[in-house]
Design an enzyme around this catalytic site. Structure first.
Site, mmCIF file in Angstrom:
data_model
loop_
_atom_site.group_PDB
_atom_site.id
_atom_site.type_symbol
_atom_site.label_atom_id
_atom_site.label_comp_id
_atom_site.label_asym_id
_atom_site.label_seq_id
_atom_site.Cartn_x
_atom_site.Cartn_y
_atom_site.Cartn_z
ATOM 1 N N LYS A 266 0.820 -1.213 0.000
ATOM 2 C CA LYS A 266 0.000 0.000 0.000
ATOM 3 C C LYS A 266 0.855 1.265 0.000
ATOM 4 C CE LYS A 266 -4.247 -2.019 1.713
ATOM 5 N NZ LYS A 266 -5.256 -2.143 2.773
ATOM 6 N N ARG B 235 -2.745 -9.804 5.800
ATOM 7 C CA ARG B 235 -3.262 -9.989 4.432
ATOM 8 C C ARG B 235 -2.188 -9.498 3.464
ATOM 9 N NH1 ARG B 235 -5.818 -6.881 0.714
ATOM 10 N NH2 ARG B 235 -7.440 -7.833 -0.558
#
Ligand code: 7PJ
Length: 256
Positions: free
Chosen positions: A204, A238
């Protein structure tokens, strides 16, 4: 938790069959790498992404769910659509992972009478617009309060608390500073709410902001983030890079 995107843009030659074959091959690779949970998603929820219609999302994810449900790994479905949740529950998935925290009309009813795990994620706004100047007074407090309220709503609907997971939702309507304030407060959040926490920060922008690296060079940074999250008490991470994360966690645990 390994990320399995079933979106046409994640497969070079496109087409439904190619997407299914590609997804299964990717899942098999993650299994060999030691994945525990495969998180199947048919809609990209990256900032600025357009929504995918219901029938298209079902067409993408359902064949993959049926192909993988007896593969040995637990199966999670990343969706905020109640109709996808219903179909996934019928197929026997182990977790519904909802970035919208089961706020859609009918979402709670869709999952209430099953026994699968439910991941409640915090998101401010919607994927299309959520990164436009997110503002908070106290981000940790506001995210914690939101998650506490969603836990109350779900348990109030008769859902066992033991089924629930929380997720601060890194990158979902948050600046880099907000994201790091949240990761530093993971342990406090888990203690306050008494529900285990899932952390998703793989590749991210919060990783890119610290490393200065574009998305295709964020693996090492993401490993650092995964270890930091686990050190702060996260119980599921995740990730895109399963093999590397499993190795990093093995060494971290051996040294712990
Ligand atoms: C997350 C997610 C996350 C949970 C996505 C991306 C965006 N589900 N789905 N937590 N992120 N629970 O992977 O970059 O952080 S999609």
């Amino acid at each position: 938790m390994g990320i399995l995107n079933v979106t046409p843009d994640s497969f070079s030659d496109g087409g439904q069959h190619a997407a299914l074959e590609g997804a299964i091959a990717h899942a098999e690779a993650m299994m060999e790498q030691g994945v525990d949970i495969i998180d199947i998603g048919g809609e990209s929820t990256r900032p600025g992404s357009p929504p995918v219609p219901l029938d298209e999302e079902l067409r993408r994810v359902m064949p993959v769910i049926y192909a993988l449900r007896d593969c040995g790994a637990a199966i999670s479905v990343d969706t905020y659509k109640p109709q996808v949740m219903r179909e996934a529950v019928i197929a026997g998935v182990d977790m519904i992972n909802d970035i919208n925290a089961f706020r859609a009309d009918g979402a709670i009813e869709a999952v209430r009478d099953s026994d699968c795990a439910l991941c409640i994620m915090h998101m401010r706004g919607e994927p299309a617009t959520m990164q436009q100047q997110p503002e908070y007074g106290d981000v940790v407090r506001e995210v914690t309060d939101f998650l506490r309220e969603r836990i109350a709503v779900l348990t109030g609907a008769g859902i066992a608390r033991e089924r629930l997971w929380i997720d601060p939702g890194f990158g979902f309507g948050k600046t880099v500073e907000h994201n790091y304030a949240l990761i530093k407060s993971t342990r406090r959040m888990v203690e306050d709410l008494g529900v285990p926490l899932l952390a998703g920060l793989s590749r991210k922008s919060m990783i890119g902001a610290v490393t200065g690296k574009p998305v295709e060079q964020r693996m090492a940074g993401s490993l650092g983030g995964a270890l930091a999250a686990v050190a702060q008490g996260a119980k599921i991470v995740r990730v895109h890079d399963v093999a590397e994360t499993v190795d990093a966690l093995k060494v971290w645990q051996a040294a712990h």
